[in-house]
Design an enzyme around this catalytic site. Sequence first.
Site, PDB file in Angstrom:
ATOM      1  N   TRP A 102       0.912  -1.313  -0.039  1.00 17.81           N
ATOM      2  CA  TRP A 102      -0.108   0.192   0.034  1.00 17.81           C
ATOM      3  C   TRP A 102       0.800   1.250   0.046  1.00 17.81           C
ATOM      4  CZ3 TRP A 102      -4.523  -0.960  -1.830  1.00 17.81           C
ATOM      5  CH2 TRP A 102      -4.940  -2.147  -1.803  1.00 17.81           C
ATOM      6  N   ASP A 172      -1.164   6.634   6.520  1.00 20.83           N
ATOM      7  CA  ASP A 172      -2.164   5.616   6.218  1.00 20.83           C
ATOM      8  C   ASP A 172      -2.382   4.889   7.407  1.00 20.83           C
ATOM      9  OD1 ASP A 172      -4.116   3.871   5.237  1.00 20.83           O
ATOM     10  OD2 ASP A 172      -2.940   3.299   3.464  1.00 20.83           O
ATOM     11  N   LYS A 196     -12.165  -1.967   8.015  1.00 17.49           N
ATOM     12  CA  LYS A 196     -11.127  -2.724   8.481  1.00 17.49           C
ATOM     13  C   LYS A 196     -11.524  -2.673   9.974  1.00 17.49           C
ATOM     14  CE  LYS A 196      -7.770  -2.679   5.254  1.00 17.49           C
ATOM     15  NZ  LYS A 196      -7.990  -4.144   4.355  1.00 17.49           N
TER      16      LYS A 196
END
Length: 361
Positions: A102, A172, A196
Site C-alpha cells: 500500500w 495511512d 477494517k
Amino acid sequence: MNRAHNFNAGPAALPAEVLEKAKEELLNFEETGMSVMELSHRSKEYDNVHNKAISLLKELLNVPDDYEVILLQGGASLQFSMIPMNFLKSEETANYILTGSWSEKALKEAKILGETKTGASSKETNYDRIPELSEIDVDPKDSYVHLTTNNTIFGTQWPSFEFDWDTPVMADMSSDILCRPIPLEKFSLIYAGAQKNLGPSGVTVVILKKSLLEKIPDDIPTLLRYDTHTKSNSLYHTPPTFGIYMLKNVLEWIQEHGGLEGMEKRNKEKADILYKAIDESDGFYKGHADKDSRSLMNVTFNLPNDELNKLFLNQAKERNMIGLNGHRSVGGCRASIYNAVSIESCKALRDFMVEFQQQHG
C-alpha cells in the site's frame, strides 16, 4: 445463529452488537418511518448521526482543537492522489517510507503529481520489518513524509511513533486506526478506509491540521480539495449515509468497551494467543514478520510446504474459519484480527493450529 470466525482482511468483521442494532433500526430509524438509508442527508435525524460520528472520533482519538475531522468517499486509494495533489508543490519533494504494497501504491500516485524520494524501505527482505528510525532519511525541506502504520499483507506494524521530524507526517492508518492510542499530534494528516476497524466499506476518515488547509493551491478541483469538505462539515455532496451511521455505531461500541485503551488490551491478548502458537510450534508455523515489527491486526504465517498450507486452509474453512488465505506476495495464511474479531475466535484458531500440528507435524 452460527456466526463464522471471520478473519477476512477487509471488508472485515463487525461487532455483533452493532449488526443487531442496525437490524433493529433498519426499517424505522428513530420513529421516522424510514431506514437511515432513506433519510435526506440534510435532515435533522441524519445530521445528528453525522455529527455524533465526528464527535466520537474526536473524543476517542483526543483530537486537538487545531485539527479537522472529515468523512470522505473513494477509500484510502483516493487519498494516495489527494495528498500530493493538495500538498506537494512543484519545487518540493515528497518522502515515502516503503513498508509494503500500500505504501508502494501511494508512492506510485505521488510520482504522477510531483517529485518523490524513498526515505527508507524494507522491500529487500520482502517487507518483513519496519525500518529503524536511524535508517530513515528525512530532510526538513521534504514537502511531507508519508508512512503506512500497518501492513495487512505482510503482517507488520509500526510499534511506536518516536520520530520527531521537522516536516509534516502523513499516515495511512486504514488497517489499524483505533486499535490502540496514538500520539495524534505527531501527525499532520492521518487517513483510513472504514472497512477494517471502523465499519463497512464506503467511508474514509481524514483527520488533518487546520494549518495545512492554507497550503492548498487554487487550481485543485473542488471535490478533491480538503477545504471543500472542512467548510461544509463533510456535506458538500451526498455522503455515504448508511456507512456513516454504521461508523457511529462502531465508535459507540469502542467507547463502551474501554475506548482505545480497552481495544489495545483486547488486541494484545488476541495477538499473543496466535503468536504464541507460532512461537511454540518448533518451526512448524513460521511467521513472516520480524518479532519487533509484528502486527496486532494481521498475523501472517506459513506452514512447512504449500501442500500443508492448502490442507490447513481447507480444514479451517470446514470449521467455519473464514478468510485465512495469505496474500500471494507472502503465501501461506493470514489471520486478520481487527477490533471486532473476538478473543473466542482467536482461541478457536489457536486450538485448531495446535491440533493440526499434532496431526501433521
